[in-house]
Design a protein around this motif. Structure first.
Motif, short mmCIF file in Angstrom:
data_model
loop_
_atom_site.label_atom_id
_atom_site.label_comp_id
_atom_site.label_asym_id
_atom_site.label_seq_id
_atom_site.Cartn_x
_atom_site.Cartn_y
_atom_site.Cartn_z
N SER A 86 25.53 17.76 7.35
CA SER A 86 25.91 19.30 7.19
C SER A 86 24.90 19.86 6.33
N THR A 97 21.44 20.57 8.56
CA THR A 97 22.11 21.74 9.36
C THR A 97 21.90 23.01 8.67
N GLN A 148 19.70 26.16 9.39
CA GLN A 148 20.32 27.26 9.83
C GLN A 148 19.88 28.70 8.84
N THR A 199 23.83 17.62 16.93
CA THR A 199 24.53 18.72 16.42
C THR A 199 23.55 19.89 16.32
N VAL A 200 22.55 19.68 15.79
CA VAL A 200 21.47 20.93 15.84
C VAL A 200 21.34 21.49 17.07
N THR A 201 20.79 20.56 18.07
CA THR A 201 20.28 20.82 19.23
C THR A 201 21.54 21.68 20.10
N SER A 202 22.51 20.82 20.01
CA SER A 202 23.70 21.53 20.88
C SER A 202 24.37 22.92 20.31
N GLN A 203 23.92 23.19 19.04
CA GLN A 203 24.61 24.44 18.64
C GLN A 203 23.36 25.67 18.69
N GLY A 204 22.24 25.07 19.34
CA GLY A 204 21.12 25.93 19.36
C GLY A 204 20.49 26.47 18.18
N LEU A 205 20.64 25.61 17.03
CA LEU A 205 19.75 25.77 15.86
C LEU A 205 18.43 25.26 16.03
N ASN A 237 34.21 16.17 17.28
CA ASN A 237 33.28 16.23 18.67
C ASN A 237 32.89 14.85 19.35
N LEU A 259 30.04 14.82 21.86
CA LEU A 259 28.56 15.07 20.85
C LEU A 259 28.26 13.66 20.38
#
Length: 348
Positions: A183, A186, A190, A206-212, A286, A289
């Motif tokens: 976190s 991330t 962000q 996590t970063v890629t799935s959230q589009g960050l 998740n 993920l």
């Protein structure tokens, strides 16, 4: 050129209770000389929920330590550099962390060796924020950027410096940010605390799935690692103090037996089966993920725990390029004392 500075993106809390360590005494011989007792081995993991170190908890979950006749207590610190310090202080018998620490420590006059090699590549990736992605497309674009690493002196720091220099960028040309993992990493990506950074799964997923952000340099596979570094870079391992290994070969063999059995199990099971064996909280709510992150990273693991040929030489080349400590001693480094294959081969 600007002076390289360190900025902490967020505080990272250690999962290890200080009281737990204070209450443990370092063992210098197998079961304190009593062969009738099950030996206890404390192993510090440099981020126990990171997929790169998954074999540690998976071995525990599968019951393989118990089957091998050893009582293993898994502890955790947020980074490999922190875990290394606990080993040197004699508070644990082993560390699950990057093999490169054994080379750096030899240059400092200390002896630790990898007794089982868990991974043949770093299992890490340089992830660039979506906002910076259009102008930050390779390591050649690091100049003037804020780059995240787990902590100063960590393997992510080593590799970031090497990638920069290999692409014509000096360390002083960018800002190193201690971004931690999970976190904290991330959040730094962000909120603009870093433009890019080196991290592992499940943070990558996590970063890629959230589009960050997106993966810019992928060292989770042999192909990607060779493209980035010029060869295999054996990373995740379990290393121990050389003196402890010499005095406790039977205990070390039991621990390695368990790890090698787990590596074989990983190679014959898919990501969903592996994820199902791990603690549920590792999925952070998740599971899909988390399973994907294991699928993306599992190619990094060895199947037999043996150090890959040529790997130590690549690691020495990386460290000898930027580390003043290693560079000064590079010609004197004896790689044969930084790892051993005898336990893994005996297990096989």
């Amino acid at each position: 050129m600007k002076k390289n500075s360190l900025r902490t993106a967020a505080a990272v809390l250690s999962v290890v209770a200080a009281a737990g360590l204070a209450g443990c005494r370092s063992s210098n011989s197998d079961s304190a000389g009593d062969a009738s007792k099950t030996p206890t081995v404390r192993i510090m993991v440099g981020g126990i929920d990171k997929v790169i170190y998954l074999p540690a908890m998976l071995t525990q979950q599968l019951g393989y330590f118990k089957d091998a006749g050893v009582n293993v207590k898994l502890l955790t610190e947020p980074s490999g550099a922190s875990a290394e310090n606990v080993l040197l202080a004699g508070q644990v018998e082993g560390v699950v962390g990057f093999y490169d620490h054994s080379i750096t420590l030899q240059a400092q006059g200390k002896c630790v060796e990898s007794v089982v090699q868990l991974a043949k590549v770093p299992g890490e990736a340089e992830v660039v924020s979506t906002k910076a992605a259009s102008k930050l497309t390779s390591a050649a674009d690091f100049k003037g950027r804020k780059l995240g690493v787990t902590s100063p002196g960590s393997s992510t720091d080593y590799l970031t410096q090497y990638l920069a220099k290999k692409n014509g960028v000096e360390t002083a040309d960018y800002t190193t940010v201690a971004a931690g993992a999970g976190s904290t990493f991330t959040a730094a990506l962000q909120n603009g605390g870093i433009d890019a950074g080196m991290t592992t799964d499940p943070t990558i997923a996590t970063v890629t799935s959230q589009g960050l952000g997106k993966v810019m340099i992928d060292m989770r596979t042999e192909e990607g690692t060779k493209a980035a570094l010029g060869g295999l870079y054996p990373a995740a391992s379990m290393y121990m103090d050389c003196g402890y290994v010499q005095k406790n070969p039977e205990t070390v063999q039991k621990v390695v037996d368990a790890f090698v059995k787990t590596l074989g199990w990983i190679s014959t099971h898919d990501a969903s089966q592996i994820a199902a064996k791990m603690p549920k909280d590792y999925a952070a709510g998740n599971p899909d993920l988390y399973t994907q992150s294991i699928k993306d990273s599992s190619p990094m693991f060895t199947t037999d725990g043996v150090m890959p040929d040529g790997g130590p030489e690549t690691v020495l080349d990386v460290l000898g390029t930027f580390s003043e400590t290693v560079k000064a001693k590079k010609d004197d480094i004896d790689l044969s004392k930084t790892y051993t294959t005898k336990f893994a081969k005996a297990a096989s």
